[in-house]
Design a protein around this motif. Structure first.
Motif, short mmCIF file in Angstrom:
data_model
loop_
_atom_site.label_atom_id
_atom_site.label_comp_id
_atom_site.label_asym_id
_atom_site.label_seq_id
_atom_site.Cartn_x
_atom_site.Cartn_y
_atom_site.Cartn_z
N ALA A 171 28.11 44.97 49.55
CA ALA A 171 26.87 45.56 50.03
C ALA A 171 27.17 46.72 50.96
O ALA A 171 27.96 46.57 51.91
CB ALA A 171 26.04 44.50 50.76
N ALA A 172 26.55 47.86 50.68
CA ALA A 172 26.76 49.06 51.48
C ALA A 172 25.58 49.30 52.39
O ALA A 172 24.43 49.10 52.00
CB ALA A 172 26.98 50.26 50.56
N SER A 173 25.85 49.73 53.59
CA SER A 173 24.79 50.08 54.53
C SER A 173 25.22 51.30 55.33
O SER A 173 26.37 51.73 55.26
CB SER A 173 24.48 48.91 55.46
OG SER A 173 25.62 48.57 56.22
N GLY A 174 24.28 51.83 56.10
CA GLY A 174 24.57 53.05 56.83
C GLY A 174 24.23 54.25 55.96
O GLY A 174 23.27 54.23 55.20
N ARG A 175 25.02 55.29 56.05
CA ARG A 175 24.76 56.49 55.28
C ARG A 175 25.37 56.34 53.89
O ARG A 175 26.55 56.57 53.68
CB ARG A 175 25.35 57.70 55.99
CG ARG A 175 24.75 57.96 57.36
CD ARG A 175 25.28 59.24 57.96
NE ARG A 175 24.80 60.40 57.20
CZ ARG A 175 25.19 61.65 57.44
NH1 ARG A 175 26.07 61.89 58.39
NH2 ARG A 175 24.71 62.65 56.74
#
Length: 122
Positions: free
Chosen positions: A23-27
């Motif tokens: 899971a990717a988060s941030g920009r």
């Protein structure tokens, strides 16, 4: 900054299956590629597969082609790695990575997850 959190992995017998998630988060840049890599003890980090959020791929290493499937869910900012017909030589720490690249080279990826252990027993 991009944060990557992996889940899945574990212990499985040869011939079995495992699934990894990242899971990717941030920009999360749409132009980025997401990659899966692995590293066994004493070996260099090895490319497994990559995909772009906006199309392109997936592309696979020959060692996993036909056995592993990488996919993405853009709505969840998550990529997956389904691993079937696992072999003992697939044992390694598996990492997901993100970067502004279409390369298979790990040095071109800027952000990395913490890694998750996959162990395949005979």
């Amino acid at each position: 900054q991009v944060q990557l959190v992996e889940s899945g992995g574990g212990l499985v017998q040869a011939g079995g299956s495992l699934s990894l998630s990242c899971a990717a988060s941030g920009r999360t840049f749409s132009s980025y590629s997401m990659g899966w890599f692995r590293q066994a003890p004493g070996k260099e980090r090895e490319f497994i597969a990559r995909i772009r959020w906006t199309g392109g791929g997936p592309y696979y290493a020959n060692s996993v082609k036909g056995r592993f499937t990488m996919s993405r869910d853009n709505a969840k900012n998550t990529v997956y790695l389904q691993m079937n017909s696992l072999k003992t030589e697939d044992t390694a720490v598996y990492y997901c990575a993100a970067g502004p690249t279409t390369s298979n080279y790990y040095g071109n990826y800027d952000y990395w997850g913490q890694g998750t252990q996959v162990t395949v027993s005979s």
